[in-house]
Design an enzyme around this catalytic site. Structure first.
Site, short mmCIF file in Angstrom:
data_model
loop_
_atom_site.label_atom_id
_atom_site.label_comp_id
_atom_site.label_asym_id
_atom_site.label_seq_id
_atom_site.Cartn_x
_atom_site.Cartn_y
_atom_site.Cartn_z
N GLU A 89 44.76 -25.45 23.25
CA GLU A 89 43.50 -25.17 22.56
C GLU A 89 42.40 -25.08 23.63
O GLU A 89 42.29 -25.93 24.50
CB GLU A 89 43.28 -26.29 21.54
N CYS A 139 36.44 -29.57 17.53
CA CYS A 139 37.80 -29.06 17.70
C CYS A 139 38.40 -28.66 16.37
O CYS A 139 38.18 -29.31 15.36
CB CYS A 139 38.66 -30.12 18.37
N CYS A 143 42.32 -31.13 16.65
CA CYS A 143 42.24 -32.55 16.30
C CYS A 143 41.02 -32.73 15.41
O CYS A 143 40.04 -33.36 15.78
CB CYS A 143 42.14 -33.41 17.55
N HIS A 180 37.30 -36.65 15.71
CA HIS A 180 35.89 -36.84 16.07
C HIS A 180 35.09 -37.39 14.90
O HIS A 180 34.11 -38.11 15.09
CB HIS A 180 35.28 -35.53 16.58
N ARG A 204 45.89 -37.07 21.72
CA ARG A 204 45.92 -36.88 23.18
C ARG A 204 45.41 -38.09 23.94
O ARG A 204 45.31 -38.07 25.16
CB ARG A 204 45.12 -35.63 23.55
N SER A 260 41.11 -35.19 26.51
CA SER A 260 41.40 -34.14 27.51
C SER A 260 40.39 -34.16 28.65
O SER A 260 40.63 -33.56 29.70
CB SER A 260 41.48 -32.76 26.85
N CYS A 287 43.59 -29.98 25.32
CA CYS A 287 42.64 -29.43 24.35
C CYS A 287 41.29 -29.34 25.04
O CYS A 287 40.58 -30.33 25.19
CB CYS A 287 42.51 -30.28 23.10
N CYS A 313 37.96 -29.84 22.87
CA CYS A 313 37.58 -31.25 22.81
C CYS A 313 36.89 -31.70 24.09
O CYS A 313 35.89 -32.42 24.06
CB CYS A 313 38.82 -32.12 22.66
NI1 NFE Z 1 41.07 -30.97 20.28
FE1 NFE Z 1 41.31 -33.91 20.94
C1 NFE Z 1 40.11 -35.21 20.91
C2 NFE Z 1 41.48 -34.02 22.78
S1 NFE Z 1 42.67 -35.37 20.09
S2 NFE Z 1 42.64 -32.18 20.53
O1 NFE Z 1 39.34 -35.96 20.83
O2 NFE Z 1 41.55 -34.05 23.91
O3 NFE Z 1 44.12 -35.42 20.66
#
Ligand code: NFE
Ligand code: MG
Length: 568
Positions: free
Chosen positions: A14, A61, A64, A68, A480, A503, A547, A550
């Protein structure tokens, strides 16, 4: 001087990630991880009502989507030192666990399996042998000869029609692909079945959260689900029984398919337990609160230094000072400026963009660089599993043992925990974590139903914002890894808002001390058969499940103000 390769964009992730490597003598010697887009969510929050923060930050995001929202309400509740009713905790827990199970299944099968599985080789498989192999590994009902034959015929249809469809652009026939045609066919069958099963997890999120992606049922202080044992217009036992049915189906798939497939890939690619360790400081936060204040959790958290499980220091509550004091972010190598040099704690965090183009020895990424007590740290399923093992968490021990025993028996050699510090280890940890999470779903379902049976239907406590300044942090162990939102509230309005995201921890550029981030460190020393076809880079980078939406969470810098929304 080695060969320079740039993978931009990395796909099956992503967001927009660029990876640069220097390759010398068939090995990667240097690496840079660069987030290539800038968004603006932390700035959008300023001056707003803290009760709205979760709906806005959730748009960080589309993958996920719930995480948030959860971190945001927890941050505001922490600032107000609020309690959250038990039912609200359980409903939130069910949503985040269903989301995590969805995320992990999709990551393994649809975002990363094709780094290891050669789809075109599956056409050479004997489907009956593939079925015998699959049936020897697990009791999954979808492993029979009929299924394997049907999948092979379907695949042949794609190829003969000249269209690989969802399987276009793989590294088919790459020398680093090692699985037998039968294992490839088994994996392709499960890839297609996983497309079906992931929908069940999303149904749970939708029923409880009113919508997915982007749930609608949260509130600072609880959830907006009205509970009743029998009214047809709210969350009833009938709906909850449907949820239980999907939990059972997910449990079957995760334990009898996902965990086994990851063990098989691990056994057949045992050399990849030697690559990709990178940063071995591991950070994870506890999650699945079991009380109204967030002092007891079903999943433990903590910090492990330098791969030494004995060094585990626990993180134990939403108010944990050890956690709160340890986090800082540097922008020395990021396209931002701070007013003064040095890293900043998120409560003092600043988001001031300063784009310079890619300068490998200066600024080269939109991601900031987070540290824990000055140390770069890896977050995510591997950090989670190792911390939970170090904390003596029995369910994690059970599935970790099962996974390692399966790998050992398939590889015909004893594979121990030390193999987990690797590219393959991150996949194994994600599957182990997913098995724990799917059991947790069933547990939280029982807790909710039992609590409702006692007559407790409460789901919400009303927040009250005092005059003056309050600060709070909400954390969530997202798929993540460690996600935290830090809010400063002044007279009931957001004064500062900082998100420090999984991330960002893993994909960050070099930090204040010029040390590489986890992605960068994990690539050093990896083999590279052909720099024109950098499959090996993707294997290691994908193992983190990137991601970037994110990680940067801020809008198109040329887009200007597209919408003006007036909050009353
Ligand atoms: Ni958009 Fe996210 C968050 C990340 S959760 S995926 O916060 O990095 O896994
Ligand atoms: Mg941030």
């Amino acid at each position: 001087m080695g060969t320079r390769i740039t993978v931009d964009p990395v796909t099956r992730i992503e967001g927009h990630l660029r990876i640069d490597c220097e390759v010398d003598g068939g090995k990667i010697t240097k690496a840079w991880s660069s987030g290539q887009m800038w968004r603006g969510v932390e700035l959008i929050m300023l001056g707003r009502d803290p009760r709205d923060a979760w709906t806005i930050t959730q748009r960080i995001c589309g993958v996920c989507t719930t995480v948030h929202a959860i971190a945001s309400v927890r941050a505001v509740e922490n600032a107000l030192q609020m309690e959250v009713p038990l039912n609200a905790q359980y409903i939130r827990n069910l949503i985040i666990m269903a989301h995590a199970v969805h995320d992990h299944i999709v990551h393994f099968y649809h975002l990363s399996a094709l780094d290891w599985v050669d789809v075109t080789s599956a056409l050479k498989a004997d489907p009956d042998k593939a079925a015998s192999l699959a049936e020897s590994l697990s009791s999954w009902s979808g492993n029979g000869k009929e299924q394997m034959r049907a999948v092979k015929a379907r695949l042949a249809g794609f190829v003969n029609g000249g269209q690989l469809g969802i399987f276009t652009n793989g590294y088919w026939g790459h020398p680093a692909m090692k699985l037998s045609p039968e294992v490839n066919l088994m994996a392709v069958s499960h890839y297609l079945q996983a497309l079906e099963i992931q929908r069940k997890a999303n149904k749970i999120v939708t029923i409880l959260g009113a919508k997915t992606p982007h749930i609608q049922n949260l509130a600072v202080g609880g959830v907006s689900n009205a509970l009743s044992l029998d009214s047809p217009s709210v969350l009833t036992l009938e709906r909850l029984m449907a949820v239980k049915g999907w939990i059972d189906e997910l449990s079957d798939f995760v334990k009898n398919v996902y965990l086994i497939d990851v063990a098989a890939v691990g056994a057949f690619y045992a050399d990849w337990t030697q690559y990709g360790a990178g940063v071995t400081n591991y950070l994870c936060v506890p999650d699945i609160p079991l009380d109204t204040r967030g002092t007891r959790f079903a999943l433990p958290g903590g910090y492990i230094a330098a791969a030494d499980l004995a060094s585990h220091k626990p993180i134990t509550s939403f108010n944990d000072a050890y956690w709160q004091k340890g986090v800082e972010e540097s922008v020395k190598h990021s396209w931002y400026n701070y007013d003064a040099p040095g890293p900043l704690h998120p409560y003092q965090g600043e988001t001031k963009p300063n784009y310079t183009d890619f300068q490998e020895n200066a600024k080269y990424s939109w991601l900031k660089s987070p540290t824990f007590y000055g140390q770069v740290a890896q977050v995510g399923p591997l950090a989670r599993v190792l911390n939970m093992l170090a904390a003596g968490h029995e369910p994690t021990k059970k599935y970790a043992t099962l996974a390692l025993d399966t790998v050992s028996s398939l590889a015909k050699t004893k594979v121990g925990l030390s193999a987990m510090h690797s590219t393959i280890g991150r996949h194994a940890a994600r599957a182990i974590s997913c098995a724990v999470q799917v059991d947790m779903l069933a547990d939280q379902w029982s807790l909710l139903v039992n609590n409702m049976a006692k007559g407790d239907m409460s789901t919400y406590n009303h927040p009250v914002f005092p005059k003056g300044e309050q600060m709070g942090v909400g954390y969530h162990e997202a798929p993540r890894g460690v996600l935290s939102h830090w809010v400063v509230i002044d007279d009931g309005k957001v004064k500062n808002y900082q998100c420090v995201v999984p991330s960002t921890w893993n994909a960050c550029p070099r930090n204040e001390k010029d040390e590489p981030g986890p992605y960068e460190a994990s690539l050093i020393g990896n083999p590279m058969a052909n720099p024109e076809l950098p499959l090996e880079v993707l294997r290691t980078v994908h193992s983190f499940d990137p991601c970037i939406a994110c990680a940067i969470h801020v809008t198109d810098k040329d887009g200007g103000d597209t919408y003006t929304v007036r909050a009353k």
